[in-house]
Design a protein around this motif. Structure first.
Motif, short mmCIF file in Angstrom:
data_model
loop_
_atom_site.label_atom_id
_atom_site.label_comp_id
_atom_site.label_asym_id
_atom_site.label_seq_id
_atom_site.Cartn_x
_atom_site.Cartn_y
_atom_site.Cartn_z
N PRO A 1 -2.00 3.83 -1.96
CA PRO A 1 -2.64 4.27 -3.40
C PRO A 1 -2.71 2.80 -4.27
CG PRO A 1 -1.22 5.79 -2.58
CD PRO A 1 -0.87 4.73 -1.40
N ILE A 2 -0.72 2.52 -4.83
CA ILE A 2 -0.59 1.82 -6.17
C ILE A 2 -1.37 0.89 -5.63
CG2 ILE A 2 1.15 0.98 -7.11
CD1 ILE A 2 0.44 3.45 -7.94
N GLY A 3 -1.24 -0.46 -4.78
CA GLY A 3 -2.51 -1.40 -4.83
C GLY A 3 -3.71 -1.56 -4.59
N SER A 4 -4.13 -0.63 -3.67
CA SER A 4 -5.16 0.06 -4.17
C SER A 4 -5.95 0.47 -5.22
CB SER A 4 -5.69 0.96 -3.34
OG SER A 4 -5.37 0.99 -1.58
N LEU A 5 -5.33 1.17 -6.45
CA LEU A 5 -5.47 1.10 -7.67
C LEU A 5 -5.62 -0.20 -8.24
CD1 LEU A 5 -6.10 3.02 -9.05
CD2 LEU A 5 -3.77 3.59 -9.99
N GLN A 6 -4.60 -1.35 -8.57
CA GLN A 6 -5.06 -2.35 -8.92
C GLN A 6 -5.36 -3.33 -8.58
OE1 GLN A 6 -0.03 -3.76 -9.16
NE2 GLN A 6 -0.27 -2.51 -7.35
N GLN A 7 -6.55 -3.56 -7.30
CA GLN A 7 -7.13 -4.17 -6.57
C GLN A 7 -8.73 -3.97 -6.87
OE1 GLN A 7 -6.55 -6.76 -5.20
NE2 GLN A 7 -8.59 -6.76 -5.30
N ALA A 8 -8.66 -2.09 -7.32
CA ALA A 8 -9.82 -1.74 -8.00
C ALA A 8 -9.77 -2.78 -9.42
CB ALA A 8 -10.18 -0.06 -8.68
N PHE A 9 -8.98 -2.32 -10.03
CA PHE A 9 -9.53 -3.20 -11.66
C PHE A 9 -8.96 -4.18 -11.56
CE2 PHE A 9 -7.94 0.67 -13.83
CZ PHE A 9 -7.27 1.42 -13.34
N ALA A 10 -8.93 -5.07 -10.85
CA ALA A 10 -8.43 -6.61 -10.35
C ALA A 10 -10.18 -6.61 -9.97
CB ALA A 10 -7.77 -6.82 -9.31
N SER A 11 -10.58 -6.21 -9.49
CA SER A 11 -12.23 -6.39 -9.09
C SER A 11 -12.73 -6.31 -9.81
CB SER A 11 -12.16 -6.31 -8.07
OG SER A 11 -12.42 -4.99 -7.64
#
Lengths: 201, 307
Positions: B67-77
């Protein structure tokens, strides 16, 4: 420090000492490990080490062959092309995606290679994204690359790309000279140049 | 579970049962046996779903996403749909279980629990909690800020959002990273100082975990920081019966996390406090309840082991 002695008696330790010890472990480990990384490690001279790791890889699983598996490339303009059609000149085959910042960061280095070395073709295979996404990217970035789509990962699974960017330098006979998994923050130009020069020998 | 009998100890806390559930839950994060065998990163459809504990998408065993990796990816994209999806998933996990996930279903928490057991078995001197650790526990909110700000700032700077917590801090990804690098001459030629840093950090945390309880969870984990916000009202958590509680403070003293009260933001819902309560005032609650009348925290001076 009687407080410290009391803690020792109770079987517990002084936090400051332990935290300091942990910090020492951190520093020592960092120094030791960095002796083994950063290009001091062995370079990948032969392609055969990677091939056995994907189930659909065929030519690459033959450990004595470094031949780049021939694949059908679906270009962005709708046409198709066999990778083997590019024999006769050096090819840089790179797997990327628009969500992969490190892939995008190495594109200027690839571009510069195509400018500095004559006859080098850069084929950029997009992983899993649709044509519109790739075209939007192309519109915003002007590179002289051959752009290919791979929405169903068919091409990617023929090559052992469990991570991207994954960039191969292939010589004029269709053999992989070197494969790069990932990219370095300091830039890939020198690594690509060395591989291209070796491919041209 | 407790029947609310307040006349004496209402029974022991979960004890070893929790470790069994942790072990089973750890399997959840290592289900992709084929990718483990081939040491490659899987791309199964299940990886578009988040599993609640801290783990790494790039681990060959991962059958789900962190979930933390996904959260960062959501912000990045800057993808609104992805942002809602990951945010909603985190809200759901948090509202259901808060930091019960930390205590029962996180593979890296399980690893630290086992290192703790090893440390005690080897008679390694234990560093007990104190004011210092209570203060240090704030640092995980800095890590949470990094999770949010890292991709956003890198995105604003050069148009490419990067998951800085993943690349600079997270030890959960380093473990499989070592295996991947060790098996690939190509990767070995690529890794540099960042890899050295990550491996050193992992070694330091493993060392620390022999001396102090759950150092990563207490001081560094952004996911624990997030889930902590839900601890007061999530469905699965320990609660204190204010009518039975005598404010003796045994619960907080026994607790190895830096809590001020049972089930506050530092509590990982492990149930050790239930063992310690002589008055049977602590029980595991499943259900929606009104904010319970939590007892006043026992005075801080009594329960801290200052140096």
């Amino acid at each position: 420090m009687t407080n410290n002695e009391q803690n020792r008696k109770a079987g517990s330790a002084n936090p400051k000492i332990i935290l300091a010890a942990v910090a020492v472990v951190l520093v020592v480990a960092f120094i030791v490990i960095s002796q083994f990384t950063g290009g001091n490690a062995s370079q990948n001279d032969d392609y055969d080490g990677m091939g056995s790791r994907t189930q659909s890889s065929q030519a690459a699983s033959d450990s004595s062959s470094s031949e780049a598996p021939d694949v059908t490339l679906n270009l962005v303009d709708g046409t198709q092309k066999q990778l083997s059609e590019s024999r006769g000149h050096v090819v840089i085959l790179s797997f990327w995606a628009t969500w992969c910042p490190y892939c995008i960061e190495e594109m200027p280095d690839i571009q510069k290679i195509t400018e500095d070395y004559e006859g080098v073709e850069a084929i950029l295979v997009n992983c899993g994204e649709d044509a519109q996404t790739v075209e939007d990217f192309m519109a915003e970035n002007s590179y002289d690359f051959t752009w290919a789509l791979d929405e169903d990962y068919a091409v990617q699974s023929t090559y052992p790309t469990s991570g991207i960017p994954y960039t191969l330098v292939i010589d004029a006979e269709g053999n992989v000279v070197q494969a790069f998994s990932g990219s370095k923050a300091s830039g890939m130009y020198n690594d690509f140049a060395a591989a291209v020069e070796e491919a041209m020998e | 579970m407790a029947d609310g009998n307040n006349k004496g100890r209402s029974g022991k806390g979960p004890g070893a049962k929790r470790h069994l559930i942790q072990l089973l839950a750890a399997l959840l994060y290592n289900l992709d046996f084929q990718s483990i065998a081939t040491l490659s990163v899987g791309r199964a459809p299940s990886k578009s779903v988040c599993a609640p504990g801290l783990h790494c998408y790039s681990c060959p065993g991962a059958a789900a996403a962190c979930p933390i990796g996904s959260l960062q990816q959501a912000f990045a994209s800057s993808s609104l749909p992805m942002g809602f999806y990951v945010g909603g998933t985190l809200l759901a996990f948090g509202a259901l279980a808060g930091r019960t996930i930390c205590g029962w279903a996180c593979p890296f928490g399980f690893l630290q629990d086992m290192l703790d057991k090893l440390g005690r078995a080897l008679h390694i001197p234990e560093v007990r909690k104190g004011t210092w650790s209570r203060r240090l526990s704030w640092f995980k909110y800095v890590m949470l800020a990094l999770v949010i700000a890292g991709p956003l700032i890198t995105l604003a700077n050069d148009g490419l959002g990067k998951p800085l917590f993943c690349s600079l801090v997270c030890p959960a990804g380093t473990l499989p990273g070592i295996a991947l690098v060790a098996s690939s001459p190509s990767l070995q030629g690529m890794v540099g100082l960042l890899f050295s840093w990550k491996v050193s950090l992992l070694l330091a945390l493993v060392t620390a975990a022999l001396f102090l309880y759950r150092p990563f969870c207490r001081f560094l984990c952004p996911l624990g920081a997030l889930y902590g916000f839900f601890n007061r009202f999530c469905v699965l958590r320990y609660v204190v019966d204010a009518t039975a509680c005598t404010n003796c403070g045994a619960c907080v003293e026994t607790c190895r996390m830096d809590v001020r009260q049972v089930s506050d933001r530092e509590c990982i819902q492990c149930g050790a406090c239930k063992d310690a309560c002589e008055f049977g005032a602590i029980r595991f609650s499943v259900g929606m309840r009104k904010r319970d009348a939590s007892p006043q925290a026992p005075s801080v001076e009594r329960t801290h082991h200052d140096e």
